[in-house]
Motif scaffolding. Structure first.
Motif, short mmCIF file in Angstrom:
data_model
loop_
_atom_site.label_atom_id
_atom_site.label_comp_id
_atom_site.label_asym_id
_atom_site.label_seq_id
_atom_site.Cartn_x
_atom_site.Cartn_y
_atom_site.Cartn_z
N PHE A 215 0.82 -1.19 -0.02
CA PHE A 215 0.00 0.04 0.02
C PHE A 215 0.99 1.23 -0.06
CE2 PHE A 215 -2.78 3.10 2.39
CZ PHE A 215 -3.62 3.28 1.46
N GLY A 216 2.05 1.20 0.84
CA GLY A 216 2.92 2.34 0.77
C GLY A 216 3.40 2.39 -0.43
N VAL A 217 4.03 1.52 -1.15
CA VAL A 217 4.65 1.73 -2.35
C VAL A 217 3.65 2.02 -3.55
CG1 VAL A 217 5.60 0.20 -4.29
CG2 VAL A 217 6.32 -0.05 -1.94
N GLY A 218 2.58 1.79 -3.53
CA GLY A 218 1.28 2.13 -4.27
C GLY A 218 1.26 3.55 -4.31
N LEU A 238 12.75 10.62 1.27
CA LEU A 238 11.25 11.09 1.01
C LEU A 238 10.52 9.77 0.68
CD1 LEU A 238 9.22 13.36 0.53
CD2 LEU A 238 9.99 13.80 -1.81
N VAL A 239 11.27 8.96 -0.12
CA VAL A 239 10.34 7.71 -0.61
C VAL A 239 10.15 6.87 0.85
CG1 VAL A 239 10.75 5.44 -1.74
CG2 VAL A 239 11.37 7.75 -2.75
N ALA A 240 11.31 6.72 1.57
CA ALA A 240 11.21 5.73 2.81
C ALA A 240 9.89 6.40 3.59
CB ALA A 240 12.34 5.64 3.61
N ARG A 241 9.81 7.76 3.86
CA ARG A 241 8.80 8.16 4.68
C ARG A 241 7.62 8.12 4.08
NH1 ARG A 241 5.21 12.30 2.15
NH2 ARG A 241 4.10 13.39 3.80
N THR A 242 7.23 8.19 2.61
CA THR A 242 5.87 7.89 2.14
C THR A 242 5.38 6.41 2.24
OG1 THR A 242 6.47 9.58 0.54
CG2 THR A 242 4.78 7.88 -0.11
N VAL A 243 6.39 5.50 2.09
CA VAL A 243 6.21 4.02 2.46
C VAL A 243 5.73 3.86 3.84
CG1 VAL A 243 7.03 1.76 2.16
CG2 VAL A 243 7.67 3.20 0.51
N LEU A 244 6.64 4.42 4.80
CA LEU A 244 6.33 4.33 6.26
C LEU A 244 4.90 4.87 6.69
CD1 LEU A 244 7.41 3.25 9.07
CD2 LEU A 244 8.33 5.48 9.21
N LEU A 245 4.67 5.92 6.48
CA LEU A 245 3.36 6.62 6.70
C LEU A 245 2.33 5.82 6.52
CD1 LEU A 245 3.89 10.32 6.48
CD2 LEU A 245 4.26 9.05 8.12
N ASN A 246 2.30 5.32 5.23
CA ASN A 246 1.15 4.36 4.68
C ASN A 246 1.05 2.94 5.35
OD1 ASN A 246 -0.46 6.08 2.55
ND2 ASN A 246 1.63 6.46 2.17
N ALA A 247 2.31 2.64 5.57
CA ALA A 247 2.45 1.13 6.02
C ALA A 247 1.94 1.27 7.38
CB ALA A 247 3.88 0.67 6.28
N VAL A 248 2.14 2.21 8.32
CA VAL A 248 1.61 2.44 9.90
C VAL A 248 0.23 1.86 9.83
CG1 VAL A 248 1.30 3.82 11.59
CG2 VAL A 248 3.48 3.75 10.48
N GLY A 249 -0.48 2.51 8.91
CA GLY A 249 -2.07 2.31 8.99
C GLY A 249 -2.48 1.04 8.54
N GLY A 250 -1.71 0.39 7.42
CA GLY A 250 -1.92 -0.87 7.07
C GLY A 250 -1.55 -1.72 8.10
N VAL A 251 -0.49 -1.85 8.94
CA VAL A 251 -0.37 -2.79 10.18
C VAL A 251 -1.67 -2.51 11.00
CG1 VAL A 251 1.04 -3.30 11.89
CG2 VAL A 251 2.23 -2.73 9.69
N ALA A 252 -1.84 -1.41 11.32
CA ALA A 252 -3.06 -1.26 12.36
C ALA A 252 -4.09 -1.71 12.05
CB ALA A 252 -3.09 0.37 12.73
N PHE A 253 -4.70 -1.64 10.72
CA PHE A 253 -5.90 -1.98 10.05
C PHE A 253 -5.80 -3.69 9.90
CE2 PHE A 253 -5.48 2.36 7.91
CZ PHE A 253 -5.70 2.99 9.20
N GLY A 254 -4.72 -3.91 9.51
CA GLY A 254 -4.34 -5.35 9.21
C GLY A 254 -4.47 -5.98 10.68
N TRP A 255 -4.14 -5.71 11.81
CA TRP A 255 -4.18 -6.19 13.06
C TRP A 255 -5.83 -6.24 13.15
CZ3 TRP A 255 -6.46 -4.84 17.81
CH2 TRP A 255 -6.04 -5.49 18.90
N LEU A 256 -6.59 -5.21 13.07
CA LEU A 256 -7.98 -5.30 13.46
C LEU A 256 -8.71 -6.17 12.50
CD1 LEU A 256 -8.55 -1.34 13.76
CD2 LEU A 256 -9.04 -2.95 15.35
N PHE A 257 -8.27 -6.18 11.33
CA PHE A 257 -9.06 -7.47 10.42
C PHE A 257 -8.69 -8.77 11.02
CE2 PHE A 257 -8.27 -9.78 6.41
CZ PHE A 257 -9.69 -10.04 6.34
N TRP A 258 -7.53 -9.07 11.41
CA TRP A 258 -6.99 -10.20 12.09
C TRP A 258 -7.80 -10.41 13.50
CZ3 TRP A 258 -1.73 -11.20 14.61
CH2 TRP A 258 -1.71 -12.57 14.96
N ARG A 259 -7.78 -9.55 14.29
CA ARG A 259 -8.31 -9.96 15.73
C ARG A 259 -9.71 -9.75 15.74
NH1 ARG A 259 -5.23 -13.50 18.12
NH2 ARG A 259 -2.89 -12.61 18.16
#
Length: 286
Positions: A215-218, A238-259
């Motif tokens: 998602f971050g790479v996208g 700048l690239v790392a910042r963009t990927v990281l910011l979007n990945a943070v949400g992806g991990v949080a929402f992925g945890w919610l989806f799982w649990r």
């Protein structure tokens, strides 16, 4: 694979209804839910296209231009819903809408018990994203230039993005990334590795992290376009910042989806956008 409360454990993976009619109804229910986000995207595109000069030789009604622009997103949504309808229950993930259609289980009461966790995780993710972005601006010059470049939107313009953020971001992106991609990755990982009666925690986390980074790479093409228009060099920071910011949400929402559930991930996603919009409004007013 287990949830601390109401999600199924690996030994209690929800039964999969193999009836073709039931499968179709499940797909249609979640696809219809996703169409709310597609409609929000269509309204945004109509506004943008209505104020942008068309290329030479293009003479089509605005409605046709918007409809044509929505076709790829709509097809991708359909594919994700179909993939998730097959893979998610088999991998132990759940959707209250899906279960309502398949087995008649109560939707609102089940979701209500998850709301506090979903909102809390979503708000925390939003705060983390804002904090990481502010920290990145202090150490990566290109991020600071990105923050200061371009025209500052008005509060009204910013608030006009709320339907797109909540409906397309909160619903469609969760159907694409969690229901479709995470479910597929976890199901394939489980089947390929043969980790017992259900996916191991390692397989689940791998699926969540891969989807989050993807998602971050996208978001990089949009970053490249914005940076180019502002004359900002695209640095590794700048690239790392963009990927990281979007990945943070992806991990949080992925945890919610799982649990919890797909719908809990949707609520969490929307809650994170409430923080992002609120911080942007404060930045404009202050």
């Amino acid at each position: 694979m287990s949830s601390p409360s109401d999600s199924a454990t690996a030994d209690e993976t929800p039964s999969v209804d193999s009836d073709r009619g039931s499968f179709l109804r499940r797909v249609l229910a979640l696809f219809a839910l996703g169409l709310l986000g597609i409609a929000a995207l269509g309204m945004t595109l109509a506004t943008q296209l209505g104020t942008t000069p068309l290329p030479p030789g293009v003479d089509l009604p605005l409605s046709l231009l918007v409809a044509a622009s929505l076709i790829p997103n709509t097809l991708l949504l359909l594919v994700a819903v179909v993939v998730g309808a097959y893979c998610a229950p088999r991998a132990g993930f759940r959707s209250h809408v899906d279960e309502r259609v398949a087995r008649g289980t109560p939707l609102l009461s089940n979701l209500r018990s998850e709301l506090s966790t979903a909102v809390g995780v979503g708000l925390a993710a939003g705060v983390a994203i804002v904090g990481f972005d502010a920290a990145a601006a202090l150490v990566v010059p290109e991020v600071a230039q990105l923050h200061g470049g371009g025209a500052t939107p008005s509060v009204a313009e910013l608030l006009a993005t709320v339907p797109l953020r909540f409906l397309y971001g909160g619903i469609v992106e969760e159907l694409l990334l969690r229901w479709g991609l995470v479910s597929l990755l976890v199901y394939l990982g489980w089947r390929l590795l043969g980790t017992g009666v259900g996916p191991s925690e390692g397989v689940v986390w791998a699926g969540i992290l891969i989807a989050a980074v993807a998602f971050g790479v996208g978001h990089l093409p949009a970053l490249l376009g914005t940076a180019d228009s502002l004359g900002i060099p695209v640095s590794p920071g700048l690239v790392a910042r963009t990927v990281l910011l979007n990945a943070v949400g992806g991990v949080a929402f992925g945890w919610l989806f799982w649990r919890r559930s797909l719908e809990a991930a949707m609520v969490g996603h929307a809650a994170s956008h409430a923080v992002l919009v609120g911080s942007s409004v404060l930045a404009i007013l202050l």
